[in-house]
Design an enzyme around this catalytic site. Structure first.
Site, short mmCIF file in Angstrom:
data_model
loop_
_atom_site.label_atom_id
_atom_site.label_comp_id
_atom_site.label_asym_id
_atom_site.label_seq_id
_atom_site.Cartn_x
_atom_site.Cartn_y
_atom_site.Cartn_z
N ASP A 91 -20.47 -11.67 -11.66
CA ASP A 91 -19.62 -12.30 -12.67
C ASP A 91 -20.49 -13.21 -13.52
OD1 ASP A 91 -20.13 -14.44 -11.04
OD2 ASP A 91 -18.08 -14.71 -10.38
N ASP A 322 -11.62 -6.91 -7.66
CA ASP A 322 -12.32 -7.67 -6.62
C ASP A 322 -11.41 -8.80 -6.21
OD1 ASP A 322 -12.94 -9.36 -9.19
OD2 ASP A 322 -13.47 -10.63 -7.49
N CYS A 360 -5.20 2.30 12.12
CA CYS A 360 -6.48 2.01 11.46
C CYS A 360 -7.61 2.61 12.28
CB CYS A 360 -6.68 0.51 11.32
SG CYS A 360 -8.27 0.02 10.62
N CYS A 362 -10.82 1.72 11.96
CA CYS A 362 -12.04 0.89 11.87
C CYS A 362 -12.57 0.59 13.27
CB CYS A 362 -11.78 -0.39 11.09
SG CYS A 362 -11.11 -1.77 12.03
N CYS A 365 -10.43 -1.92 15.36
CA CYS A 365 -9.19 -1.37 15.95
C CYS A 365 -9.50 -0.34 17.03
CB CYS A 365 -8.32 -0.78 14.86
SG CYS A 365 -7.64 -2.07 13.77
N HIS A 391 -12.25 -5.73 9.83
CA HIS A 391 -10.97 -5.03 9.78
C HIS A 391 -10.31 -5.15 8.40
CE1 HIS A 391 -7.02 -3.48 10.40
NE2 HIS A 391 -6.58 -4.58 9.81
#
Lengths: 423, 423
Positions: A91, A322, A360, A362, A365, A391
Site C-alpha cells: 500500500d 485484503d 475444513c 486445513c 482441522c 485456520h
C-alpha cells in the site's frame, strides 16, 4: 509487459481470471493476506505456500519505519528480504498515516507525521511514497492518497478527493521517472559489497531519520540499483494502481473513478471504505465507483472484509481484496468456520474432541481438537496464535477459491442455457 | 513388557542404544524438548516431527493447573490431547513446586502450595503426583521428589534425600496399584458420552480446586478409564523412573543412587542439579551418582544443559536430557550455531544476507537471512519466536544425533584396534 490481466469467465457482474506480475501469476478474485512488516504474524512462509497464498500485502508505512526502505532495497527487495518469491503488493502508507500516526499535518505537498513506534518525525509525499515502494520492490504498488475521514462534509470530501487526484498524477509521474530503479535484478549490494550498516541505515535510520522521505542514491554514491538499461533489459517493472476516493458521496465516487481512470493505471483500487460507515453504504459506494472502472482492468477493494463480505464483493465484480480480519481475529481467538464463528476461549470447547471446522481440510482441522485449541488459547500459548491464524487464512482462501469455481461454473451453466433457450 | 532399554554400542563411558515405550522407540542419548503445557511454545507438532523430535517432556505441575488432569484423561491422555503420537515424559511436579509456586509448605505427607497463576491452593503428595501422571498418561513418569535447594547444609540435604527416598517408595507403591488406569485405550468418555464440562472440570477445576490431589474416579461414578484387565490386555503401562537427589555431597549422591536402585525402577534420573552450583560441581555430582546406577537402565539427567554440556554428559554415560534453554533462549533471540552463539537483535546482522548457521540444514537456515530474522526479532514479531525456536531445536537435536553417531563410530574404531594391538 510487466503486468497483464485476463478475464476468463463472467457470471453476472462477477468475473474470474488472472493477472501476471514479475513474480508470478494470481488467480482472481483473490484474497491477499496482510503481512504488515514482511511477515504474516506467526506463520512461516512455507506454511503460507502450503495454504495456497497467491499474493501478500505488505505495509509501506511499517516497512519504512522498520527495517527501513534502504535496508530492504539493498537486500534485493521485499520478496528476497522475506524469502517469498510469489507476488507482493504494497500500500502507499496513506491509510496507516491516517490511522496510526500521531500529530499528522496534511498539506498539498504531503503528510508530516510522527511514528507510532517512537514519535520520530517523518514525511510522506506522493513522490516519497512511490520512491519507498520502488525501493521495497513489490509487484504492485499504490498511488499515495488521502483516506478521507468518516463522517466528513461534502466540501471537505470533495477537496480531499481533488487532492488525491493531484497526488495520483504526481505518484504516476514519479513512478514513470523512476520505475527502472526496482531492486529485483542482479546482486544486491549487501551480497556484493557486504557494507557495514551505517548509522543512518536500518532501524537506526528508520526510527530516527527521514527514511520515508526516500531519495534514491545516485550511481556515483555507490548505489546498488542497476542502471535503467539493466532493469529494462529484463523488461520488468512494477505496476502502479490508482485509488478511487470520494467518501460516502456517490457522485464524488463516480467523479473520482472517472478522473482516476483518465490518468490511466493498469489497475484501480477503491479506498476510503470500511472506515466506520454502515455496510449498505459501503456497498452503495462500491457500486457507485465500480460502474465507472474499466472492465479490462483489475479492481481492488481495500481493507475488506468478513467472509460473507468478500463473497459479496466478488459478486459485485471486485477482483482483489485484503483485510487484517482473518489474522487479527485469529490472534484474539475468533475463528471462522463453515458452521459460523467460534470464540475458542469459550468453556464449552474445553472437552470438545471435534475439529474446529469439520468441513475444513486445513492442517489445523486435520490434526487438533477444539479442546486443545481452547487450552492453547486459554493458556496464552504462542501456538494458539499460530494455529488459529493458519485456520482463518485457510478459511478465507478456501472461500475465495470456491467463489472462483462458482463463477466459472455459473458462466458455464449460462452458456449452454443461452444456446438452448435463447429464443 | 511396556518399557525396554537396549544398549547398542559403547565408547568409554558413553553408550548409544534405544528404549521402547508404548508410543514408540527412542534412540539414546536423546535430548527431550520441553513442551510445558502440551506445546513446545510456538512450534506446531508437524514441525516437531520434521525436526526429528523423538520424545517430548510435559510438566505435570502446569498441566494440573491448566487444563487439569481430568480433562486430559477424558480426552485420552496427553498424546491424544496434543495430537502427538510419539513418546512423552512427564516430570513429577516437584521441581516446579519448588521453583514456581508461592507459600510452599513441605511435610512428610507432601507439599502444599499456591498456584503461580492465580494463587489457588493445591497439594502434591507422592500419591497425587503419580495419580496425576497416570491420568495424563505419558509413557515415562517420574517419582515425586524434593529438589533440595542450593546451597544447603549437609544435614538438611541428607534429611531431604531421606524423604525423597521414602517418597520414591510411596510413588512406586501408588504406581503399582494404579498403573492399569492409564487412559490410552478404547474410547475416551469425551467422544463416547460427550459430557458437558462440569464446574469442577477443566480450567475451573484446575485453578480453583484441589485438582492436583487427584483421586481416580471409581467405575460406578462414570469413570472413563478401562478396568484393569483391558489395559493389562494391551500389555502396556507407563514406566516409572526413580530420581537420585543428595545435593552437592558426593557421599549423599552415592547413597541416594544406591538406595534408589534398591527400590528397583526401569530407569533412573539424577535431579537437583543445575540449580545454581558451578559446573565442575555438577560434573562431580553426576559422576558420584552415575557410577552407582546400573549399566542396563537408562540414566536421565534432568534440566541440562548448553549444547556443550549435553555432549559432555552424553560422554559421561547419560542417556536422556531435557532443558528449556534452546526454546527459552530462542524466544529471547539467543541462537546456537556451529559458529557460536548469536544474539540476533545485534545491529551487525541488519544487512546480513547469510543464513543463521551456514552448517545447519534446518528449514530456517535453508530459507531466511540473518537480516530477516533480526528484523523479525527487532519488530517483536511472533514469527521471530517461531523460527528461532525451530532453529535452536534443530541445533540441539542435530548435536545429539552427531553424538550418537560418534559413539557408534568410536565403538567401531576401538574393536578392530583391540584385535590388532591387544598385546
Amino acid at each position: 509487459m510487466s503486468f497483464r490481466f485476463e478475464i476468463e469467465a463472467r457470471d453476472g457482474s462477477a468475473r474470474t481470471g488472472r493477472f501476471f506480475t514479475p513474480h508470478g501469476e494470481v488467480e482472481t478474485p483473490v484474497f491477499m493476506p496482510v503481512g504488515t512488516v514482511g511477515t504474516v504474524k506467526g506463520v512461516p512462509q512455507d506454511t503460507l505456500e502450503e495454504l495456497g497464498v497467491q499474493i501478500l500485502l505488505n505495509n509501506t508505512y511499517h516497512l519504512c519505519l522498520r527495517p527501513g526502505v534502504e535496508t530492504v532495497r539493498r537486500l534485493g527487495g521485499v520478496q528476497k528480504f522475506m524469502s517469498w518469491d510469489r507476488p507482493i503488493l504494497t500500500d502507499s502508507g496513506g491509510f496507516q498515516v491516517f490511522s496510526l500516526s500521531d500529530l499528522r499535518k496534511v498539506t498539498e505537498d504531503g503528510v508530516a507525521f510522527r511514528s507510532h513506534l517512537d514519535g520520530s518525525s517523518h514525511f510522506f509525499s506522493p513522490e516519497s511514497s512511490i520512491a519507498a515502494q520502488i525501493g521495497l520492490g513489490a509487484d504492485i504498488i499504490m498511488a499515495f492518497d488521502e483516506c478521507t475521514e468518516h463522517p466528513a462534509e461534502y466540501k471537505r470530501t470533495k477537496d480531499s478527493m481533488e487532492m488525491t487526484l493531484r497526488w495520483a498524477a504526481r505518484s504516476k509521474q514519479h513512478f514513470e521517472e523512476h520505475k527502472h530503479e526496482v531492486p529485483w535484478f542482479g546482486e544486491s549490494s549487501a551480497s556484493s559489497e557486504r557494507p557495514r550498516p551505517s548509522p543512518k541505515d536500518g532501524l537506526e535510520r528508520g526510527t530516527h531519520g527521514d527514511d520515508c522521505h526516500h531519495e534514491p542514491a545516485s550511481a556515483d554514491e555507490g548505489s546498488a540499483f542497476l542502471p535503467p538499461e539493466a532493469a529494462v533489459g529484463h523488461g520488468q517493472t512494477q505496476a502502479l494502481f490508482g485509488i478511487v476516493q470520494g467518501g460516502m458521496f456517490p457522485d464524488l465516487r463516480r467523479e473520482s473513478a472517472q478522473r482516476t481512470v483518465e490518468l490511466d493505471f493498469p489497475g484501480y483500487a477503491i479506498g476510503g471504505l470500511s472506515v466506520g460507515e454502515p455496510r449498505p453504504m459501503t456497498h452503495e459506494m462500491v457500486d457507485a465507483a465500480i460502474r465507472f472502472l474499466p472492465q479490462d482492468k483489475p479492481r481492488y477493494l481495500m481493507g475488506v472484509g468478513t467472509p460473507e463480505e468478500i463473497v459479496h464483493y466478488a459478486a459485485q465484480g471486485i477482483d482483489m481484496m485484503d483485510c487484517v480480519l482473518p489474522t487479527r481475529a485469529a490472534r484474539h481467538g475468533l475463528l471462522f468456520t463453515s458452521e459460523g464463528r467460534i470464540t475458542i476461549k469459550n468453556a464449552r470447547y474445553a472437552a470438545d474432541e471435534g475439529p474446529l471446522d469439520p468441513n475444513c481440510g486445513c492442517k489445523v482441522c486435520a490434526r487438533y481438537s477444539r479442546a486443545y485449541l481452547r487450552h492453547l488459547y486459554s493458556s496464552n500459548e504462542l501456538l494458539a496464535q499460530v494455529l488459529n491464524t493458519i485456520h482463518n487464512l485457510a478459511y478465507y482462501l478456501e472461500t475465495m477459491k470456491r467463489v472462483r469455481e462458482e463463477i466459472r461454473a455459473g458462466a458455464q451453466c449460462r452458456r449452454p442455457a443461452r444456446r438452448d433457450d435463447s429464443a
